[in-house]
Motif scaffolding. Structure first.
Motif, PDB file in Angstrom:
ATOM      1  N   PHE A  20      62.325  54.848  58.503  1.00  0.00           N
ATOM      2  CA  PHE A  20      60.891  55.066  58.300  1.00  0.00           C
ATOM      3  C   PHE A  20      60.280  53.951  57.452  1.00  0.00           C
ATOM      4  O   PHE A  20      59.101  53.610  57.630  1.00  0.00           O
ATOM      5  N   ARG A  21      61.074  53.358  56.548  1.00  0.00           N
ATOM      6  CA  ARG A  21      60.580  52.205  55.798  1.00  0.00           C
ATOM      7  C   ARG A  21      60.287  51.043  56.756  1.00  0.00           C
ATOM      8  O   ARG A  21      59.284  50.342  56.607  1.00  0.00           O
ATOM      9  N   GLY A  22      61.166  50.854  57.739  1.00  0.00           N
ATOM     10  CA  GLY A  22      60.937  49.811  58.740  1.00  0.00           C
ATOM     11  C   GLY A  22      59.711  50.092  59.582  1.00  0.00           C
ATOM     12  O   GLY A  22      58.911  49.196  59.872  1.00  0.00           O
ATOM     13  N   LEU A  23      59.544  51.361  59.977  1.00  0.00           N
ATOM     14  CA  LEU A  23      58.347  51.736  60.733  1.00  0.00           C
ATOM     15  C   LEU A  23      57.084  51.481  59.920  1.00  0.00           C
ATOM     16  O   LEU A  23      56.071  50.997  60.448  1.00  0.00           O
ATOM     17  N   GLY A  24      57.152  51.813  58.628  1.00  0.00           N
ATOM     18  CA  GLY A  24      55.998  51.585  57.768  1.00  0.00           C
ATOM     19  C   GLY A  24      55.658  50.110  57.659  1.00  0.00           C
ATOM     20  O   GLY A  24      54.477  49.729  57.658  1.00  0.00           O
ATOM     21  N   TRP A  25      56.697  49.276  57.589  1.00  0.00           N
ATOM     22  CA  TRP A  25      56.454  47.836  57.450  1.00  0.00           C
ATOM     23  C   TRP A  25      55.771  47.271  58.693  1.00  0.00           C
ATOM     24  O   TRP A  25      54.798  46.519  58.583  1.00  0.00           O
ATOM     25  N   VAL A  26      56.268  47.619  59.890  1.00  0.00           N
ATOM     26  CA  VAL A  26      55.642  47.076  61.100  1.00  0.00           C
ATOM     27  C   VAL A  26      54.257  47.688  61.318  1.00  0.00           C
ATOM     28  O   VAL A  26      53.383  47.053  61.915  1.00  0.00           O
ATOM     29  N   ALA A  27      54.042  48.927  60.832  1.00  0.00           N
ATOM     30  CA  ALA A  27      52.705  49.514  60.939  1.00  0.00           C
ATOM     31  C   ALA A  27      51.701  48.724  60.101  1.00  0.00           C
ATOM     32  O   ALA A  27      50.531  48.585  60.485  1.00  0.00           O
ATOM     33  N   ARG A  28      52.156  48.202  58.958  1.00  0.00           N
ATOM     34  CA  ARG A  28      51.280  47.374  58.121  1.00  0.00           C
ATOM     35  C   ARG A  28      51.186  45.948  58.627  1.00  0.00           C
ATOM     36  O   ARG A  28      50.286  45.208  58.214  1.00  0.00           O
ATOM     37  N   LEU A 227      67.874  56.675  72.829  1.00  0.00           N
ATOM     38  CA  LEU A 227      68.137  57.480  74.025  1.00  0.00           C
ATOM     39  C   LEU A 227      66.850  57.857  74.753  1.00  0.00           C
ATOM     40  O   LEU A 227      66.874  58.145  75.941  1.00  0.00           O
ATOM     41  N   VAL A 228      65.731  57.858  74.033  1.00  0.00           N
ATOM     42  CA  VAL A 228      64.433  58.160  74.639  1.00  0.00           C
ATOM     43  C   VAL A 228      64.013  56.974  75.501  1.00  0.00           C
ATOM     44  O   VAL A 228      64.147  55.821  75.071  1.00  0.00           O
ATOM     45  N   PRO A 229      63.558  57.205  76.731  1.00  0.00           N
ATOM     46  CA  PRO A 229      63.114  56.083  77.560  1.00  0.00           C
ATOM     47  C   PRO A 229      62.127  55.184  76.829  1.00  0.00           C
ATOM     48  O   PRO A 229      61.159  55.652  76.239  1.00  0.00           O
ATOM     49  N   PHE A 230      62.415  53.887  76.825  1.00  0.00           N
ATOM     50  CA  PHE A 230      61.619  52.843  76.174  1.00  0.00           C
ATOM     51  C   PHE A 230      61.648  52.935  74.644  1.00  0.00           C
ATOM     52  O   PHE A 230      61.010  52.141  73.968  1.00  0.00           O
ATOM     53  N   GLY A 231      62.413  53.897  74.117  1.00  0.00           N
ATOM     54  CA  GLY A 231      62.489  54.021  72.661  1.00  0.00           C
ATOM     55  C   GLY A 231      63.070  52.794  72.006  1.00  0.00           C
ATOM     56  O   GLY A 231      62.602  52.356  70.942  1.00  0.00           O
ATOM     57  N   ALA A 232      64.110  52.210  72.624  1.00  0.00           N
ATOM     58  CA  ALA A 232      64.750  51.032  72.046  1.00  0.00           C
ATOM     59  C   ALA A 232      63.776  49.853  71.994  1.00  0.00           C
ATOM     60  O   ALA A 232      63.758  49.089  71.020  1.00  0.00           O
ATOM     61  N   VAL A 233      62.979  49.706  73.041  1.00  0.00           N
ATOM     62  CA  VAL A 233      62.029  48.587  73.087  1.00  0.00           C
ATOM     63  C   VAL A 233      60.993  48.726  71.981  1.00  0.00           C
ATOM     64  O   VAL A 233      60.742  47.790  71.208  1.00  0.00           O
ATOM     65  N   VAL A 234      60.406  49.906  71.884  1.00  0.00           N
ATOM     66  CA  VAL A 234      59.331  50.130  70.916  1.00  0.00           C
ATOM     67  C   VAL A 234      59.852  50.062  69.478  1.00  0.00           C
ATOM     68  O   VAL A 234      59.182  49.551  68.579  1.00  0.00           O
ATOM     69  N   ALA A 235      61.072  50.558  69.275  1.00  0.00           N
ATOM     70  CA  ALA A 235      61.588  50.690  67.908  1.00  0.00           C
ATOM     71  C   ALA A 235      62.330  49.468  67.391  1.00  0.00           C
ATOM     72  O   ALA A 235      62.607  49.392  66.185  1.00  0.00           O
ATOM     73  N   MET A 236      62.682  48.510  68.248  1.00  0.00           N
ATOM     74  CA  MET A 236      63.503  47.388  67.800  1.00  0.00           C
ATOM     75  C   MET A 236      62.890  46.608  66.633  1.00  0.00           C
ATOM     76  O   MET A 236      63.601  46.298  65.656  1.00  0.00           O
ATOM     77  N   PRO A 237      61.604  46.242  66.652  1.00  0.00           N
ATOM     78  CA  PRO A 237      61.061  45.520  65.500  1.00  0.00           C
ATOM     79  C   PRO A 237      61.177  46.318  64.201  1.00  0.00           C
ATOM     80  O   PRO A 237      61.530  45.770  63.151  1.00  0.00           O
ATOM     81  N   ALA A 238      60.902  47.628  64.264  1.00  0.00           N
ATOM     82  CA  ALA A 238      61.021  48.473  63.075  1.00  0.00           C
ATOM     83  C   ALA A 238      62.473  48.591  62.650  1.00  0.00           C
ATOM     84  O   ALA A 238      62.776  48.664  61.446  1.00  0.00           O
ATOM     85  N   ALA A 239      63.400  48.622  63.619  1.00  0.00           N
ATOM     86  CA  ALA A 239      64.822  48.713  63.287  1.00  0.00           C
ATOM     87  C   ALA A 239      65.287  47.474  62.535  1.00  0.00           C
ATOM     88  O   ALA A 239      66.034  47.574  61.553  1.00  0.00           O
ATOM     89  N   VAL A 240      64.855  46.303  62.973  1.00  0.00           N
ATOM     90  CA  VAL A 240      65.216  45.062  62.280  1.00  0.00           C
ATOM     91  C   VAL A 240      64.618  45.040  60.880  1.00  0.00           C
ATOM     92  O   VAL A 240      65.289  44.672  59.903  1.00  0.00           O
ATOM     93  N   ALA A 241      63.358  45.458  60.766  1.00  0.00           N
ATOM     94  CA  ALA A 241      62.707  45.487  59.447  1.00  0.00           C
ATOM     95  C   ALA A 241      63.410  46.477  58.525  1.00  0.00           C
ATOM     96  O   ALA A 241      63.694  46.178  57.357  1.00  0.00           O
ATOM     97  N   GLY A 242      63.715  47.675  59.035  1.00  0.00           N
ATOM     98  CA  GLY A 242      64.388  48.681  58.217  1.00  0.00           C
ATOM     99  C   GLY A 242      65.769  48.244  57.790  1.00  0.00           C
ATOM    100  O   GLY A 242      66.194  48.490  56.646  1.00  0.00           O
ATOM    101  N   ALA A 243      66.502  47.595  58.689  1.00  0.00           N
ATOM    102  CA  ALA A 243      67.840  47.107  58.352  1.00  0.00           C
ATOM    103  C   ALA A 243      67.772  46.048  57.259  1.00  0.00           C
ATOM    104  O   ALA A 243      68.612  46.016  56.349  1.00  0.00           O
ATOM    105  N   THR A 244      66.774  45.188  57.332  1.00  0.00           N
ATOM    106  CA  THR A 244      66.611  44.151  56.309  1.00  0.00           C
ATOM    107  C   THR A 244      66.332  44.771  54.947  1.00  0.00           C
ATOM    108  O   THR A 244      66.907  44.365  53.928  1.00  0.00           O
ATOM    109  N   ILE A 245      65.470  45.773  54.918  1.00  0.00           N
ATOM    110  CA  ILE A 245      65.158  46.448  53.648  1.00  0.00           C
ATOM    111  C   ILE A 245      66.398  47.156  53.110  1.00  0.00           C
ATOM    112  O   ILE A 245      66.677  47.112  51.903  1.00  0.00           O
ATOM    113  N   MET A 246      67.171  47.795  53.996  1.00  0.00           N
ATOM    114  CA  MET A 246      68.365  48.503  53.552  1.00  0.00           C
ATOM    115  C   MET A 246      69.401  47.539  52.985  1.00  0.00           C
ATOM    116  O   MET A 246      70.029  47.827  51.954  1.00  0.00           O
ATOM    117  N   VAL A 247      69.604  46.408  53.636  1.00  0.00           N
ATOM    118  CA  VAL A 247      70.534  45.404  53.118  1.00  0.00           C
ATOM    119  C   VAL A 247      70.080  44.923  51.753  1.00  0.00           C
ATOM    120  O   VAL A 247      70.878  44.797  50.814  1.00  0.00           O
TER     121      VAL A 247
END
Length: 263
Positions: A20-28, A227-247
């Motif tokens: 959710f931190r990653g989602l928040g970052w890409v939302a901003r 697993l949700v159709p197109f979920g990986a596409v939509v979520a990838m930028p947020a996933a990268v951002a969230g992973a960076t924050i977690m690291v």
């Protein structure tokens, strides 16, 4: 003194929080979200083509793999081959989910490297250790992704077979499958930020094994989203951002830097 590191359920929840931190970052930063969609869309097209071809030729593959059934009665032979074709296609679907992230990161290495760097800059910056030329970075990313895929297959294929066992296949196996796939998703997604800190592949695995709970919380939630159709596409930028924050905040802030990542 920093906050104490939570293990177990609390650590798992921390991993979920970073999604959710990653989602928040890409939302901003919506421009970065659109920027990160480009390689994910390219990977999606490649995977759709591959799955269409697999679905088209799954029957032929089943026939090729069962020459011993040529002399069987038509009904029994066709039933066997239809079932085997369905199994082949189902395995292809499973592998597409667990390999999509690695393929997308390999295709979009320059995109996601830049996105991850912008997250770091937004949070105060980080000293880059062992910066490599782009071509060497891409080659290393491909090599590490292949090695990680080998580990994934070691777990995924046996779990896929166990999925046909009554009761266990419908209860225990899906949970284990989500945990394994989630962990390796985190391995792939945290690679960019860890490499920036000079951590080689073995070191990155060691860091994640030492603090499995957030790695699982982060990866399992993303696995379910993917697993949700197109979920990986939509979520990838947020996933990268969230992973960076977690690291940055959870996995590596207290680790000594040992030098450039060569392994």
């Amino acid at each position: 003194m920093g906050r104490p590191v939570r293990r177990g359920v609390g650590g798992f929840a921390d991993g979920v929080k970073y999604v959710f931190r990653g989602l928040g970052w890409v939302a901003r930063n919506p421009g970065q979200w659109f920027f990160g969609l480009i390689p994910a869309l390219l990977a999606l097209v490649l995977y759709v083509v591959a799955l269409v071809l697999l679905g088209t030729y799954a029957g032929d593959l089943a026939s090729w793999a069962t020459p011993f059934a040529d002399g069987w009665s038509p009904g029994l032979r066709d039933t066997l081959r239809v079932l085997l074709g369905l199994v082949v296609f189902a395995l292809g679907l499973v592998l597409s989910v667990v390999t999509f992230t690695a393929a997308t990161l390999a295709i979009g290495d320059p995109f996601y490297e830049k996105l991850s760097e912008r997250v770091e800059e937004d949070l105060g910056g980080v000293e880059v250790v062992g910066d490599l030329p782009l071509w060497r970075s891409v080659l290393r990313s491909l090599r590490d992704s292949v090695i990680t895929l080998g580990y994934v297959l070691m777990f995924t294929i046996p779990l896929f077979v166990l999925g046909f066992v009554p009761v266990i296949g419908q209860t225990v196996v899906p949970v284990l499958g989500a945990a394994v796939s989630g962990f390796f998703l985190t391995v792939e997604l945290t690679a960019l930020a860890m490499e920036r800190r000079g951590l080689a592949r073995r070191q990155r695995f060691a860091v994640l094994r030492a603090d499995k709970a957030p790695a699982l919380g982060f990866g399992v939630l993303l696995f379910l989203v993917f697993l949700v159709p197109f979920g990986a596409v939509v979520a990838m930028p947020a996933a990268v951002a969230g992973a960076t924050i977690m690291v940055r905040e959870r996995l590596t802030p207290h680790l000594p830097v040992e030098g450039p990542a060569h392994a």
